[in-house]
Design a protein around this motif. Sequence first.
Motif, short mmCIF file in Angstrom:
data_model
loop_
_atom_site.label_atom_id
_atom_site.label_comp_id
_atom_site.label_asym_id
_atom_site.label_seq_id
_atom_site.Cartn_x
_atom_site.Cartn_y
_atom_site.Cartn_z
N VAL A 140 -46.81 85.33 14.19
CA VAL A 140 -48.39 85.24 16.05
C VAL A 140 -47.56 85.02 17.25
N GLY A 141 -46.64 84.73 17.32
CA GLY A 141 -45.80 83.98 18.13
C GLY A 141 -45.50 84.85 19.04
N VAL A 142 -44.25 85.78 18.06
CA VAL A 142 -43.67 86.70 18.86
C VAL A 142 -44.36 87.73 19.00
N LEU A 143 -45.39 88.13 18.75
CA LEU A 143 -46.29 89.11 19.25
C LEU A 143 -46.74 89.14 20.28
N LYS A 144 -47.43 87.41 20.37
CA LYS A 144 -48.02 87.04 21.21
C LYS A 144 -46.75 87.54 23.08
N ALA A 145 -45.41 87.12 23.08
CA ALA A 145 -44.02 87.77 23.26
C ALA A 145 -43.81 89.12 24.42
N VAL A 146 -44.32 89.74 23.00
CA VAL A 146 -44.18 91.04 22.85
C VAL A 146 -45.31 91.55 23.30
N ALA A 147 -46.56 91.05 23.77
CA ALA A 147 -48.19 92.16 24.08
C ALA A 147 -47.44 90.85 25.85
N ASN A 148 -47.02 90.10 26.28
CA ASN A 148 -47.15 89.95 27.68
C ASN A 148 -46.07 90.64 27.90
N MET A 149 -44.95 90.64 27.61
CA MET A 149 -43.64 91.67 28.31
C MET A 149 -44.42 93.05 28.41
N GLU A 150 -45.65 93.37 27.59
CA GLU A 150 -45.91 94.77 26.76
C GLU A 150 -44.51 95.93 26.56
N ALA A 151 -44.49 95.42 25.29
CA ALA A 151 -43.08 95.80 25.08
C ALA A 151 -43.75 96.67 23.25
N PHE A 152 -44.16 98.40 23.93
CA PHE A 152 -44.53 98.49 23.30
C PHE A 152 -43.56 98.01 21.86
N GLU A 153 -42.54 99.54 22.16
CA GLU A 153 -41.27 99.71 21.39
C GLU A 153 -41.02 98.33 20.13
N HIS A 154 -40.51 97.50 21.02
CA HIS A 154 -40.44 96.26 20.23
C HIS A 154 -42.06 95.98 18.98
N GLY A 155 -42.99 95.77 19.73
CA GLY A 155 -44.04 95.62 18.70
C GLY A 155 -44.36 96.39 17.76
N ARG A 156 -43.93 98.22 17.76
CA ARG A 156 -44.14 99.12 16.70
C ARG A 156 -43.65 98.67 15.59
N ARG A 157 -41.72 98.09 16.34
CA ARG A 157 -41.23 97.29 15.22
C ARG A 157 -41.13 96.18 14.09
N LEU A 158 -42.45 95.27 15.04
CA LEU A 158 -42.51 94.59 14.48
C LEU A 158 -43.91 94.55 13.35
N HIS A 159 -44.70 95.68 13.65
CA HIS A 159 -45.77 95.91 13.00
C HIS A 159 -45.39 96.73 11.64
N ALA A 160 -43.47 97.57 11.28
CA ALA A 160 -43.31 97.99 10.60
C ALA A 160 -42.99 97.31 9.62
N GLN A 161 -42.33 95.78 9.96
CA GLN A 161 -41.83 94.99 8.89
C GLN A 161 -42.99 94.24 8.85
N VAL A 162 -43.74 93.69 9.02
CA VAL A 162 -45.18 93.25 9.20
C VAL A 162 -45.92 93.87 7.68
N PHE A 163 -46.05 95.48 7.79
CA PHE A 163 -46.24 95.96 6.53
C PHE A 163 -45.65 95.92 5.62
N HIS A 164 -44.05 96.48 5.94
CA HIS A 164 -43.56 96.43 4.66
C HIS A 164 -43.22 95.06 3.92
N SER A 165 -43.10 93.82 4.75
CA SER A 165 -43.68 91.89 4.30
C SER A 165 -44.69 91.89 2.80
N CYS A 166 -45.72 92.44 2.96
CA CYS A 166 -46.78 92.45 2.56
C CYS A 166 -46.85 93.57 1.42
N GLU A 167 -46.71 93.06 0.40
CA GLU A 167 -46.73 94.26 -0.97
C GLU A 167 -48.17 95.20 -0.87
#
Length: 350
Positions: free
Chosen positions: A115-142
């Motif tokens: 959540v903290g990292v997503l906030k930083a990414v949102a502030n930076m409007e770093a879409f690609e970085h956000g996409r990677r985090l999303h994928a990471q979240v998705f794979h980490s919950c079975e």
Amino acid sequence: MQKLGISPNVITIVCSLKACGNTGNLSVGKKLHMDIIVEQLEGNPFATNSLIYMYTKCGSLDEAWHIFEEMHSPDIISWNSIISGFAEQGENERALALSKQMQEQGLLPDNTTLVGVLKAVANMEAFEHGRRLHAQVFHSCEDQSIDLIVATALVDMYCKCGSIVYAQQVFNKMETKDYVLWTSLLTGYAQQGYSDLLFQAYDSMKAHGLQPTAVTFLSLLNVCSHAGLINSAYSILEVMCGYGIEPDIKHLNCIVDLLGRSGQFFLAFAVLERLPIKPTYIIWSTILGHCRNHSISELAQYVFECAVSDEEVESAFFVVMSNLSSEFVSEEYEDVLHSCYGTSASSSLL
DNA sequence: CTAGGGTTAG
């Protein structure tokens, strides 16, 4: 309690530090820091983590960092506190670097870290970085069910990055939706100016049995303001009151903004006169911005005087004024601006 | 008793 001669313990101090963080009370926070030393609680992880929380929330990032750095073995809560704290204060790169550093030390990021990292990414409007985090979240919950708060942070991040479609995807996949998740989407629509989608989603939210809050109404008013929908804004105010939610200064500022945008300055002032509280410099900034658009220098000078009498006035206001004065405010007025050196004017003018 | 989500405008 202390007047009665009872010494504070960890619990007293931790609770008080939280209160200081929440209200931005740095001076009492510092006093509590001294109490920690007096009570010999310096090595206590609860006390130390709470200090990091308090200092970041009060904007004293150097102090927070100093404490964090001195820790022998920061736990996940220490890391999360400093990461969220930096992200919240807009030190985005620093927050991301710390998250990386944490993982290099063998600690796994949890939902709070994300959540903290997503906030930083949102502030930076770093879409690609956000996409990677999303994928990471998705794979980490079975079972593919994302934590509600992480989902809210994802929706917010996608909206801030301008990707409403991805935000909707995350939103739609959530089985349980609470009012904060709904509001993050509504706010996204408002921020991107999708007024039709916003009003539809607002109706849909109510149809799902969720009550709008003061924040929901702020989003609605915001979109009205940008779209110039004066009548809709008035009816939203009425609906709000029907829900028993009193418009606060933020809502009224939307109305003032709306009126100023369409050049209806007299009406805007009429609204201000009916305010139960004194208008802040923030409201004056809003009007000032519209003075520029409508080239009304006399009004701008009047508004300037109102605003500088606000003791809370910040440098941002002087930026607006100084942009404007270069366009049409008289040279004599430049002198007034310069006479504000010593207040926050100096930093923005120099 | 310690960490995480949505909040106008300029």
